[in-house]
Structures are given as structure tokens and as C-alpha cells.
Design an enzyme around this catalytic site. Sequence first.
Site, PDB file in Angstrom:
ATOM      1  N   HIS A  54      36.427  29.149  -8.117  1.00  0.00           N
ATOM      2  CA  HIS A  54      37.452  29.859  -8.434  1.00  0.00           C
ATOM      3  C   HIS A  54      37.751  29.805  -9.988  1.00  0.00           C
ATOM      4  O   HIS A  54      37.542  31.236 -10.501  1.00  0.00           O
ATOM      5  CB  HIS A  54      38.818  29.380  -7.874  1.00  0.00           C
ATOM      6  CG  HIS A  54      40.115  29.953  -8.267  1.00  0.00           C
ATOM      7  ND1 HIS A  54      40.807  30.908  -7.869  1.00  0.00           N
ATOM      8  CD2 HIS A  54      40.886  29.740  -9.454  1.00  0.00           C
ATOM      9  CE1 HIS A  54      41.910  31.225  -8.195  1.00  0.00           C
ATOM     10  NE2 HIS A  54      41.909  30.683  -9.337  1.00  0.00           N
ATOM     11  N   GLU A  55      37.367  28.780 -10.722  1.00  0.00           N
ATOM     12  CA  GLU A  55      37.554  28.859 -12.297  1.00  0.00           C
ATOM     13  C   GLU A  55      36.433  29.389 -12.472  1.00  0.00           C
ATOM     14  O   GLU A  55      36.534  30.125 -13.906  1.00  0.00           O
ATOM     15  CB  GLU A  55      37.905  27.190 -12.455  1.00  0.00           C
ATOM     16  CG  GLU A  55      39.113  26.754 -12.239  1.00  0.00           C
ATOM     17  CD  GLU A  55      40.351  27.523 -12.651  1.00  0.00           C
ATOM     18  OE1 GLU A  55      40.368  28.429 -13.290  1.00  0.00           O
ATOM     19  OE2 GLU A  55      41.389  27.404 -11.695  1.00  0.00           O
TER      20      GLU A  55
END
Length: 680
Positions: A469-470
Site C-alpha cells: 500500500h505505502e
Amino acid sequence: MTSNPLLANWDSPFQLPPFSEIEPSHFEEAFEVAMAEACAETDRIADQEEAPTFENTVVALERSGESLTRVARTFFNLTGAHTNEALQKIERDIAPKLAKHGSDMLLNASLYGRIATLWDQREDLGLNAEDSRVLERYQKMFQRAGAGLDDAGKARMAEISQRLATLGTGFSQNVLKDESDFQLVLETEQDRAGLPDFLLASAAEAARERGLAGKHVITLSRSSIEPFLQFSTNRALREEAFRAWTSRGEKGGDTDNREIIRETLALRAEKARLLGFRNFAEYKLDDTMAKTPDNVRGLLTKVWQPAVAQAREEEEKLAEMARGSGENHSIEAWDWRHYSEKVRKAEHDLDETELKPYLQLDNIIQAAFDTATRLFGITFRELKGLPVYHPDVRVFEVLNPDGTHKGLFLGDYFARSSKRSGAWMSGFRSQHKLKGEVTPIIVNVMNFSKGAQGEATLLTFDDARTLFHEFGHGLHGLLSDVTYPMISGTGVARDFVELPSQLYEHWLSQPDVLSKFAVHYKTNEPMPAQLLEKLLAAANFNQGFATVEYTASALIDLELHLLDDPAELNVADFEKQELGKIDMPAAITMRHRIPHFQHVFSGDGYSAGYYSYMWSEVMDADAFGAFEEKGNIFDPETAEKLLTFIYSAGGRQDPEEAYVAFRGRAPKIDALLEKRGFAA
């Protein structure tokens, strides 16, 4: 020449901040000098005799404040990822000063007059699409800051901005203090009962870092406390840990956030009314894809109802599992993860202890890099010996398909007491083309539990998903290809910014990726096909719980910012009443309770905007379908469109237009419901 490294020219490789030379005291002088320099630049732009042009006003503003941007980015990256008492004191002092600096610029009548003139003449200026978008953003930014108000209104807006900056800083520092003060020391075999080896190893490392070598410590980092709640058979300790986790910010004393919350909400409501909105939610959403509170509530409610129904079915299975184990108590919030792990084992023959040996941190990093290479052609090589702010930080050079420099990526993966909780992407430098090709320096910050010395760091599947995600956010910054800093990378609408990150998560769950990078940390054998099949089959397990804890937080955030008179708010009563209205299952707690809801109160980034993750999820679920429809999750044509219209485009165009340009149509919510396992 200056002895202050923050104000000198940075001759370090890639112009990274010279971290080893920077002392906290340097920031005080640097902010003072850089703000004065930025003010002088702004005044010259505002007071020039020449008639306003796009070049002498908008472009000039985009070029201004370079030193201040550099100092502020270095400072706030440190206060988030590696702070100390000296930095926190400066942060409390500088927050209102920076807010005043911003207000002085945005409420400058002469400057706003030049922007307004250009806005009125926009059809005759011969601007290209990107220029037009930047002018539009400036016009809206000035208006939303109160530039169109009378003198009394402007003065009050400035006061509100400064006070909110102080409150947001205090809120985040209070939460960090509560987190860093807590440690659950496991002294006996009974304390450690049920804990797997991987958790004991990381708990031993956490103890060593806290001067308790030979013991085991559970912290309030998610990568520590969540597996403890999953596996500990000591119900009393599970309750103790869970209550500490969920009571951050409301313990009484100096770190209690409830008064900060009341004042913050009251000031936000006043700000909205000054600008002609009925409440802060209407103000905030006016500049998003969602546009109105009703649209947000409509989406969340559509998902809430099937999620609650599924969560209640899940709870009954947990209670049945508890009864089967001779436990006749009702399921409490500190029980859910524990019995959920047992049910997952029973239904899918799958548990975390089986998975974790195959999810090495280094391999998941490489999986994220390899996915980017296969989609976008960029490659990564690790660089040693470069200046970093903590020894754990790793630096990677990002290379274009032709081998030229694209940017730098910093990875800061491990939990520590000097780092705020959660995971995020930030930047030390944004990509733009105003002074030649300025390349980005992007950082991902995580809070994974470090493996024992000499041992691999192992992740849960949720940890691995967080990393992807990051890194999706990171790619949004690294792949940016725009002219202006204002619209670079993640400079997009709040409810669009999660699309690149959440979309990127999809590749982690693909057999094509897992079969290559999910290998045993000791034997180097790939994850057995049967285990991989079980993992993918259990993808929607416990989805009712996950959706309820998130959506409850999003609904509460919205309702808080619809309040007419929040000054008298009783935070605990409000939370209880609102959760009662939506029939919140008693055995589930909000993912972020109000007193430590940093997305919403450590600044206003996600205030009235926590729904954004789900708004973007409608798009990401639908967007991944574009690859699935081609029968190739790395389809070159689709990947090229994704790069062109989403990852490299920044805020160059309206987000709805950007999505339609990529997908060929608007997104459909059915894809979200299907992804979460709910009937469309």
C-alpha cells in the site's frame, strides 16, 4: 556562508539532507531565516508594478519558498519518524508560526487580487491544460483560506489557523507519549502462553531495545499488539493490552486529548461558517470527488449494512469456537482476533504461524520493486553509505527504463519509540520541472516488529499488504511527471490519493507474485502451492469485522464534522451514542477511536475525509479489473495507461476525468462489494 547545515548548499549525494550534521537547534534559526526569505519573495510578487501574468504571479509563486520547503520537509519527516524532546519542543513552537506564515500569504489582498485577475482572464491567457489546472488550484486555495473575506474575517481566519496548528501538534505528541510509555513485560510462562516463536523473537528484540535484555515486551505498535491479541491464551493480558491500545489519548492527565478535540471541532466549524458553509464537513467535501456529506454517507451506508450482517455471523462462529474450547464468556473486543485466528484455522486450515516464515521483509520489498519493474519498467538498486536519519533507513536509487536516474526511495521499516504509529509515505523532495528536471526523494515509513539480531524479519500478510500500500503511494511520488510542485505526485484530491496505493495492493495477492517471492526464510523453499491456495481462498475471511471497524470510524468522523455546536461535546458519550445509532456490534471497536484518531486530529488532512479509503476502493477494485479483463495482470497496454493517467499525472487533471481516461468509464461500486465478499 553559514554554519547552519540546513541553510547551506547540500553537496551530499543526490542532495540528501546532511542528517549527521543537523542538530535540533539548527531548525530554529533555519525556520526563521527561511520564512523571512519566503515572505520577501511573496511580497515582491504581490507588490510588483507589472500587470499580473501567469509567469510573474503563478509560476513565481511556484518557484518561491524553496528554502522553507526544504527545511520544513526535513523537520517534519524527522518529527514523524525519529523525534525527541528537543524536536517536539520546536514543533510546538513552530506549528503556529508556520500557520501564520501561510495565512499571511493566502490572505494577502494584493496577491489574491493578482490571482483573481488571472482567473477572470483565464480564457484569454493561452494556457495549456496543466497551466490551467494550477491556476484553478491557486484560485481555490486562496478562496478556501478566506482571501475573499473582509478584514475582520481574515484576521479571525488567521487566528483559527494558528490555533489549529498548535492543537494538531499537541494531539499527535500526546498519542505518541501514550504509545511510547506503554510496555507489557511478559515475565512468566503464563504471560507468554500461546505465543509463537516469531512473536517471542520480536518481543525479545523490543525488550532489548528498551534496556530489558532477556525479557519479552509487547508494545502498542500494530505489528506487536495485533499478533499478541491473536495468539495469547492469557485472556487477562489480552484485555490489559487491548484497553491500553484503545484508550490512547483519553487516560487523563497531560496526554488527554478530549479537550483538544472539542476545541478543534469548534474552530473548524467556525472556519466553515466564516466561508459560507453550514458545517466543516460541507466545507471540506466541497473540494473533493465526493462533493457532499450525503454522497459520503450514501457510500458508507451501502457498505455498512451487509458488513454488519456478516460481522454478526462471524461473531457467532467465534462464540461457538470459544464454547468448544470450554470458554462460556461472551466475545469481547479483546477476544475477536484470538478466536478469529482459531476459526480461520478450522475453516481454511490456515494460521499466521504457517504463513509468516514465507513472508520475509526483504523478499516483500523485492516483490514490490519487481511488480513496479514489470508494470512500469523502472528498476531499483540499493545504495550504501548515504546520509540517513537512522541506521535502519535503507536507500534505493530508482532508475528509468533506459538506466538514467529517476529518484531516490528511502525505506524506514521498523517500529521504535521515537516514531509515531502507523505507516505513511512522505517526501524530502517532490518532482517538478521548474528548475530543470528536479527528481523526487520519497520515503516509506512503517512500524514492523524487528526480528531478533541476525534473524530475518517476518511479516504477517496484513503487514505485507501495508508495505505494498505505502509503496503504491511511493510510486505516485516517484513516477510523477509534471511541471509544477503544487500538482506533483500525491498533490491530488484526498479521496483520489488512495487509489494508487490501494490498487497496488492487488498485485501482492496474485499467485504470479507470491509464488516467486514467498519463500521460507530458512530453507528458501517456495510457499507450497496448497498453502498459497489456502491463503487466497481465505482472502475475504473476517471481512465483516474489517469493514465494520473501518466504516464505523469513517461514519463517526463524518458526524463529528457535521455538528452545529461541538464546543460542548462529551467525546465518550458522543462516540457511544453514534455507534448505538448505527447498531455497532459490541464486540468490535472502531479502528481508530476518537481520542487517538490521528488521521483526523493531527492536522486536518483526513478530517471529514476518512471515508476516502473506501471512496478510492470503489475505483481500485474496478481499476484492477482492467488488467483481469485482459487476462494479464501486467498487460503492457493497460500498464501504460495506468502510468500515463494515474501514477505520473499528479493533479494535472480533474480526478474523475483521470479515472475515466484510464478505465474508459466511471467506476462501479459492484467491484468493491465483490472484492469484500458482499453480494452486489
